[in-house]
Write an enzyme that holds these catalytic residues in place. Structure first.
Site, short mmCIF file in Angstrom:
data_model
loop_
_atom_site.label_atom_id
_atom_site.label_comp_id
_atom_site.label_asym_id
_atom_site.label_seq_id
_atom_site.Cartn_x
_atom_site.Cartn_y
_atom_site.Cartn_z
CG ASP A 27 -2.28 0.65 0.85
OD1 ASP A 27 -2.24 1.84 0.50
OD2 ASP A 27 -3.35 0.01 0.92
CG HIS B 45 -1.08 1.72 -3.42
ND1 HIS B 45 -2.35 1.70 -2.90
CD2 HIS B 45 -0.92 0.52 -4.03
CE1 HIS B 45 -2.93 0.54 -3.17
NE2 HIS B 45 -2.08 -0.21 -3.85
#
Ligand code: NAG
Ligand code: NAG
Ligand code: NAG
Ligand code: NAG
Ligand code: NAG
Length: 415
Positions: free
Chosen positions: A226, A249
């Protein structure tokens, strides 16, 4: 590692040397009953050891978590304010979370380990914190819930309301939800951390920063699937330097504008490598809201096969349902991208989707070269309502103004 051992040595010898600064005291969790066999619940022992450290008469007490042992901790809050002006936690040993979610029964579901209202805290060492998050990833609720109800599992390590915080050297793996939250803190330095979780683990952000100022995150590896680092509302003067990020991310600011006024300013990201990340460096805002995202710089960044390397998204709405179309918006201004190279797995390598009413102002691109790895596709930039300039940048960012000599974006030598 050399440097770490050296620092620990200096730290210990400094505080152990009898002298003007007065007595120091060591508080070993084992002396407070901790077993460290990875099975016994050591929470009570840690709480006792913390209380003694926090109330120590000496100025620089050290809480010792000894090497080679594994301490099983249920949810624990280490709270201040403490008597000493500074506290060291020497974390040579390891900490693991309970195997079962049921250990959170009767505790706040939002956190596992938390330090609140502690000033002058330094946590240093080569120990590992293991959140054993797998059980939470598939189902973050404690009990069965009706369809449509969403739950958030615990943050592994929370720092709330602190002044002067140092975290150095530790390994932190497989958190239940995000690995670390820094919230309402001032003067924070994190360095030499290794934070990792499987690429597929959901919501396991590396470091989330909110309501905090003067924060430095240095020379660390973060790959959790993430956000490596997410900076949200009320944060300012944040330096992020020397981070190897991915998979995940990338590094993001926002999403801002969900409720009321939101401002993030003076964020400087330098000398970072983003490898195999879905997004690279991203500023995201919901439609609506008031406030600013400003004075933000990304410098000396390298992308290795990032899907979407550079994004400004003022239409953030991940669920894609009931997405609003508002007249107010967060103002994004004074954002620079400088000395950036790398590759993208898509051809839309830059996406500046600025608010339809407010727009983005003073967006600067200097020496930015991103290519696409898609066979036969040429990298391009999309931009909507973004204002500013570019020079020595490929792909060209139409919509921004080319500096003189760029000739519509193409340097003469390239034809
Ligand atoms: C961030 O970096 C700048 C430039 O190197 C420096 O002046 C500033 O003090 C740094 N801020 C923090 C919080 O480290
Ligand atoms: C850049 O970051 C790397 C770690 O990713 C570090 O080893 C290196 O020293 C940094 N370089 C500078 C100039 O800060
Ligand atoms: C948002 O509203 C404006 C009018 O205020 C309109 O021009 C625009 O097309 C709308 N955008 C979307 C995505 O619906
Ligand atoms: C990027 O640009 C396109 C327009 O081509 C837009 O529809 C898309 O949603 C944008 N945002 C992101 C985050 O990709
Ligand atoms: C930079 O862009 C602004 C408009 O956004 C323009 O007024 C200014 O002249 C540009 N500067 C240069 C050097 O092209």
């Amino acid at each position: 590692m050399q440097e770490l051992i050296f620092t620990v040595f200096i730290t210990i010898s400094y505080v152990l040397t009898p002298g003007a600064s007065g007595a120091t005291s060591l508080f070993n969790v084992v002396d407070y009953g901790a077993v460290g066999d990875g099975k016994t619940d050591d929470s009570a022992a840690f709480s006792k050891a913390w209380k003694a450290t926090c109330n120590a008469p000496s100025r620089n007490p050290i809480l010792i978590i000894p090497a080679t042992k594994i301490f099983l901790l249920k949810p624990v809050t280490f709270s201040g304010p403490c008597k000493p002006t500074s506290i060291h936690v020497l974390m040579s040993g390891n900490i693991v979370a309970p195997n079962s979610k049921m250990a959170w029964k009767g505790f706040h579901i939002n956190r596992w380990l938390a330090f609140t209202h502690v000033n002058g805290l330094t946590i240093i060492g080569s120990g590992t914190i293991n959140g054993r998050g797998a059980a939470w990833w598939s189902q973050p609720c404690l009990h069965k819930v009706p369809k449509g109800v969403t739950c958030k599992g615990p943050t592994a390590l929370t720092f709330y309301s602190c002044n002067g915080l140092v975290l150095k050297g530790i390994r932190h793996i497989n958190s239940q939800r995000n690995h670390i939250t820094i919230s309402n803190c001032k003067d924070v330095t994190f360095s030499n951390l290794h934070i990792s979780a499987p690429k597929t683990s959901p919501n396991t952000d590396g470091i989330d920063i909110s309501g905090s100022s003067n924060v430095q995150i240095l020379n660390s590896f973060i790959g959790t699937g993430d956000d490596c680092i997410a900076i949200s509302s009320g944060s300012s003067h944040i330096n992020i330097t020397g981070i190897a990020c991915g998979p995940g991310h990338g590094i993001s600011i926002g999403a801002l504008g969900a409720h009321g006024e939101d401002t993030v300013e003076e964020v400087h990201v330098r000398n970072c490598t983003l490898k195999g990340t879905m997004t690279g460096v991203r500023i995201k805002t919901w439609q609506g809201g008031v406030g600013n995202a400003r004075r933000i710089s990304f410098e000396k960044i390298r992308f290795i096969r990032a899907d979407s390397p550079i994004i400004i998204d003022q239409y953030y709405c991940p669920s894609r349902v009931n997405c609003k179309n508002e007249t107010s918006g967060i103002r994004i201004s004074d954002v620079s991208y400088r000395s950036i190279i790398g590759t993208s797995t898509t051809d839309k390598v830059i996406n500046l989707s600025c608010d339809q009413n407010v727009g983005c102002t003073n967006i600067q691109f200097n020496y930015v070269y991103i290519t696409s790895t898609v066979p036969g596709k040429k990298a391009y930039a999309f931009s909507f309502n973004a204002h500013g300039n570019y020079t020595h940048t490929r792909p060209v960012v139409k919509g921004l103004q080319a500096y003189p000599g760029e000739e519509g974006g193409y340097l003469k030598k390239d034809g």
